[in-house]
Design a protein around this motif. Sequence first.
Motif, mmCIF file in Angstrom:
data_model
loop_
_atom_site.group_PDB
_atom_site.id
_atom_site.type_symbol
_atom_site.label_atom_id
_atom_site.label_comp_id
_atom_site.label_asym_id
_atom_site.label_seq_id
_atom_site.Cartn_x
_atom_site.Cartn_y
_atom_site.Cartn_z
ATOM 1 N N LEU A 132 39.085 3.848 -21.486
ATOM 2 C CA LEU A 132 39.259 5.072 -20.696
ATOM 3 C C LEU A 132 38.646 4.929 -19.308
ATOM 4 O O LEU A 132 39.148 5.508 -18.343
ATOM 5 C CB LEU A 132 38.640 6.263 -21.430
ATOM 6 C CG LEU A 132 39.275 6.575 -22.786
ATOM 7 C CD1 LEU A 132 38.674 7.834 -23.387
ATOM 8 C CD2 LEU A 132 40.790 6.719 -22.677
ATOM 9 N N LYS A 133 37.599 4.162 -19.196
ATOM 10 C CA LYS A 133 37.032 3.906 -17.875
ATOM 11 C C LYS A 133 38.016 3.129 -17.013
ATOM 12 O O LYS A 133 38.195 3.409 -15.823
ATOM 13 C CB LYS A 133 35.717 3.135 -18.008
ATOM 14 C CG LYS A 133 34.994 2.941 -16.679
ATOM 15 C CD LYS A 133 33.636 2.277 -16.882
ATOM 16 C CE LYS A 133 32.908 2.130 -15.548
ATOM 17 N NZ LYS A 133 31.584 1.487 -15.720
ATOM 18 N N LYS A 134 38.696 2.163 -17.636
ATOM 19 C CA LYS A 134 39.708 1.388 -16.916
ATOM 20 C C LYS A 134 40.908 2.260 -16.573
ATOM 21 O O LYS A 134 41.465 2.176 -15.472
ATOM 22 C CB LYS A 134 40.139 0.192 -17.758
ATOM 23 C CG LYS A 134 41.197 -0.688 -17.084
ATOM 24 C CD LYS A 134 41.574 -1.861 -17.976
ATOM 25 C CE LYS A 134 42.652 -2.745 -17.312
ATOM 26 N NZ LYS A 134 43.055 -3.874 -18.193
ATOM 27 N N ALA A 135 41.315 3.112 -17.515
ATOM 28 C CA ALA A 135 42.485 3.972 -17.296
ATOM 29 C C ALA A 135 42.272 4.927 -16.131
ATOM 30 O O ALA A 135 43.212 5.268 -15.416
ATOM 31 C CB ALA A 135 42.806 4.756 -18.572
ATOM 32 N N GLU A 159 39.453 9.799 -10.019
ATOM 33 C CA GLU A 159 40.391 10.850 -9.599
ATOM 34 C C GLU A 159 40.163 12.110 -10.425
ATOM 35 O O GLU A 159 40.760 12.311 -11.476
ATOM 36 C CB GLU A 159 41.841 10.372 -9.741
ATOM 37 C CG GLU A 159 42.843 11.351 -9.137
ATOM 38 C CD GLU A 159 44.276 10.836 -9.177
ATOM 39 O OE1 GLU A 159 45.200 11.655 -8.972
ATOM 40 O OE2 GLU A 159 44.479 9.626 -9.424
ATOM 41 N N GLU A 160 39.308 12.974 -9.954
ATOM 42 C CA GLU A 160 38.982 14.210 -10.658
ATOM 43 C C GLU A 160 40.056 15.258 -10.400
ATOM 44 O O GLU A 160 40.426 15.519 -9.266
ATOM 45 C CB GLU A 160 37.626 14.717 -10.182
ATOM 46 C CG GLU A 160 37.160 15.975 -10.875
ATOM 47 C CD GLU A 160 35.824 16.455 -10.341
ATOM 48 O OE1 GLU A 160 35.701 17.657 -10.017
ATOM 49 O OE2 GLU A 160 34.902 15.614 -10.240
ATOM 50 N N GLY A 163 44.378 9.674 -15.526
ATOM 51 C CA GLY A 163 44.325 8.277 -15.923
ATOM 52 C C GLY A 163 45.679 7.775 -16.366
ATOM 53 O O GLY A 163 46.583 8.557 -16.694
ATOM 54 N N VAL A 164 45.838 6.488 -16.363
ATOM 55 C CA VAL A 164 47.062 5.846 -16.835
ATOM 56 C C VAL A 164 46.671 4.927 -17.983
ATOM 57 O O VAL A 164 45.897 3.974 -17.800
ATOM 58 C CB VAL A 164 47.753 5.051 -15.714
ATOM 59 C CG1 VAL A 164 49.022 4.408 -16.253
ATOM 60 C CG2 VAL A 164 48.070 5.947 -14.533
ATOM 61 N N LEU A 165 47.198 5.215 -19.190
ATOM 62 C CA LEU A 165 46.862 4.441 -20.376
ATOM 63 C C LEU A 165 47.562 3.092 -20.361
ATOM 64 O O LEU A 165 48.450 2.831 -19.534
ATOM 65 C CB LEU A 165 47.231 5.232 -21.629
ATOM 66 C CG LEU A 165 46.599 6.637 -21.743
ATOM 67 C CD1 LEU A 165 47.063 7.319 -23.013
ATOM 68 C CD2 LEU A 165 45.082 6.556 -21.694
ATOM 69 N N ALA A 205 45.516 13.139 -19.008
ATOM 70 C CA ALA A 205 44.362 13.889 -18.496
ATOM 71 C C ALA A 205 43.206 13.592 -19.430
ATOM 72 O O ALA A 205 43.274 13.872 -20.625
ATOM 73 C CB ALA A 205 44.663 15.386 -18.452
ATOM 74 N N ILE A 206 42.142 13.021 -18.910
ATOM 75 C CA ILE A 206 41.025 12.555 -19.734
ATOM 76 C C ILE A 206 39.804 13.401 -19.424
ATOM 77 O O ILE A 206 39.295 13.391 -18.305
ATOM 78 C CB ILE A 206 40.748 11.063 -19.478
ATOM 79 C CG1 ILE A 206 41.997 10.242 -19.843
ATOM 80 C CG2 ILE A 206 39.534 10.595 -20.267
ATOM 81 C CD1 ILE A 206 41.902 8.783 -19.489
ATOM 82 N N LYS A 207 39.382 14.169 -20.419
ATOM 83 C CA LYS A 207 38.233 15.058 -20.239
ATOM 84 C C LYS A 207 36.976 14.352 -20.712
ATOM 85 O O LYS A 207 36.862 13.925 -21.855
ATOM 86 C CB LYS A 207 38.422 16.357 -21.012
ATOM 87 C CG LYS A 207 37.175 17.254 -20.983
ATOM 88 C CD LYS A 207 37.426 18.610 -21.600
ATOM 89 C CE LYS A 207 38.232 19.495 -20.666
ATOM 90 N NZ LYS A 207 38.287 20.886 -21.144
#
Length: 783
Positions: A497-500, A506-507, A519-521, A528-530
């Motif tokens: 998730l850090k890489k994504a 980008e908040e 993020g992009v998986l 959207a990563i919370k």
Amino acid sequence: MANIILFFLSFALFAPLSCSTFHTLSKGSSLSSEKPEDVLTSPNDVFSAGFYSVGENAFCFAIWFSNSRTIVWMANRDQPVNGKRSKLSLLKNGNLILTDAGRFTIWTTNTFSLSLVQLSLYNTGNLVLSNMEGVILWQSFDFPTDTLLPEQQLTKNTKLVSSRSQTNYSSGFYQFFFDNDNVLSLLFNGPEVSSIYWPEPWLVSWEARRSTYNNSRIAVLNSLGNFSSSDDFTFLSNDYGAVLHRRLTLDYDGNIRLYSWEKERQTWVVSWQANQKPCRINGVCGANSLCKYVVGSGRKCSCLPGYKMKDSVDWSYGCEPKFDLSHRNKNESVFLLLSNVEFYGYDVGYYSNYSFDDCTNSCLQLHNCNAVQYAFETGDCFCKSLLLNGYHSPDSGKNTYLRLPKSFESNKNLVKEFSLDCSRDGTIQLDRTYVKNREKGIVKFLLWFACGVGGLELTCIFVVWCLLIKTRKSSDADNQGYGLAATRFRKFTYAELKKATNGFTEEIGIGAWGVVYRGVLSDSRVAAIKRLNEANQGEDEFLAEVSIIGRLNHMNLIDMWGYCAEGKHRLLVYEYMMHGSLAENLSSNALDWKQRFEIALGTAKGLAYLHEECLEWVLHCDIKPQNILLDSNYEPKVADFGLSKLQNRGVLNNPNFSRMRGTRGYMALEWVFNLPITSKVDVYSYGIVVLEMVTGKNTIMGVHTTNVGVETKNKRLATWVKGKKNGEIATTSWIDDIMDPKMEGIYDKGRMEILVEMALQCLEEDKDERPTMKQVFEKLSSP
């Protein structure tokens, strides 16, 4: 001769710089922590950048005013480097890195460029990494610490974080940022609790002269001393006009101040500050303590009677009781008067027209009541659970009665003088040295031989262990793969998730539970990563709740794709919504009447599913336009539901709802009067949102509740709508009078009347008079 001079000049300009004061740093060059003269300076010599001592053998790479050495930015404020062999290096691939003792990279810009790149310190104080075409690859203005300089923008992706103290430059507990309602706010984010204290939390946005309907979220200070923000907050410095230097700093005490450089006295003077009452800043002295402002001495802290400091050098951790709270018997308690003392927030009960005996008896019936705040003039009684944000003020006119065991009754003069300074500082002590061992050759050989044998044994053990678990994992992987394929719900690693999210850069949103990033998986899906705030719950409890939410599946609920529970990290992965929130679309006038009606219908359908169709009873508790997201077809999806809000149907006294939840202006009266919390709190909030959509009003004029349970009765939006519908001047065109003027009269009057009438039913003060969300959906979807 001329050619020789030109050659040496060109060599001097483009050769890598190793030590000296200069304006730029080129590829392959570095600045060393061991060389104080390795400093970048701006062309006007106002700013300098280099290694700044923050403790014993501890350095941060920083930017400061050259005349006063006042820090304005730091790269590694929370991870100082060693004074030996630490460097800031501009690599040949265009990446700028900071290494600790030549061994560990602790900070980097993550930039890449094949062309010529240089690092420059501008006259504005901005440290800029750019290529020869002038394209900015990275700049310090995009990553502020605790200070804004003139023309440096504060945006939705940035925030100011205070220092820990006057001498400890690491991140403190105070933040200055745009909240999820687009309002510029000050937040206390302490070790145990967090709360916004500016603007005053008991004011709604329009009372604080702020606008919530803006999507730019930009604030900037100009060189003349004019500060302006997109939420309509502005101010002018006391010395408005041309001044040599200015800076806006969030100080360690939680107050944000504008400083101007006074040339005659060669010092900084305050030309504006947000808060004029230092003790009204949340968290200044920690729990179970009092703050008092002494003229000439500043803020002072003192523990309450019967309490002692948790940390003898740090007031932010507050005080702890000398007695056992769990064994405090209601028949063995007394109340000690603390004159002119008030504690803000954290009420477990509010009662009006009570006698003092009724008030104290109510507190004794509550196991978690530690004090009462009582006003003899009005009979207002507040029972306090947590004793936070306490302050003493001679003109407050409010008294607090502290609940203590009877053993303290004979010591009623236990309140000591306010002699403890709550601004005590701690210095960073990092005595790190790297000394080469001087073992003889034979000793070195034996050590290397022993390490080799040990390494071989560990390798063998690891291989055997892998073989043992491989078979077990193979069968589990098949079952897990089937589950993931069926539900798209999986466990991610923190590294994934850090890489994504490209390092969480980008908040796209911020709320009470955490920050959301785009993020992009790995499978190219946009998510959207919370990133949840650091939680106290264990991994098993977290996974149990997440597994329930992951099984919820409805077209009007945001789809959760997975989660991460790794160490202290708790993250949730959701689908990304192209059109953002309902709030953003209302402010941009992007919705016609059909879309607004369908959004109201879809939201009702999603909430009805949460309330009545799930195995668990899921309350949202924070329905507002910011939590209703719109997909590519403007289909609404309710977001930010579930965690810590699960409850079995029929259970009315759930400890999960022992404190207020939600957003000012959208909260039902059950929160104020400590009534059982049911799904009807969501119904009430839904009614407010619908009236906002229909009228286009950008403020809620309803019954607003504050964190202390006080009710402020202003002219309500609901009352205004009812007046148009049923008042003495009611007409057949009442719906035309309340409709958003941006609709320009283009809407279905009959359907909008049904929508408004249903919204008004949702806003009944008696929760039993409100419809369920299922009834709302059925009414709106009927022909």
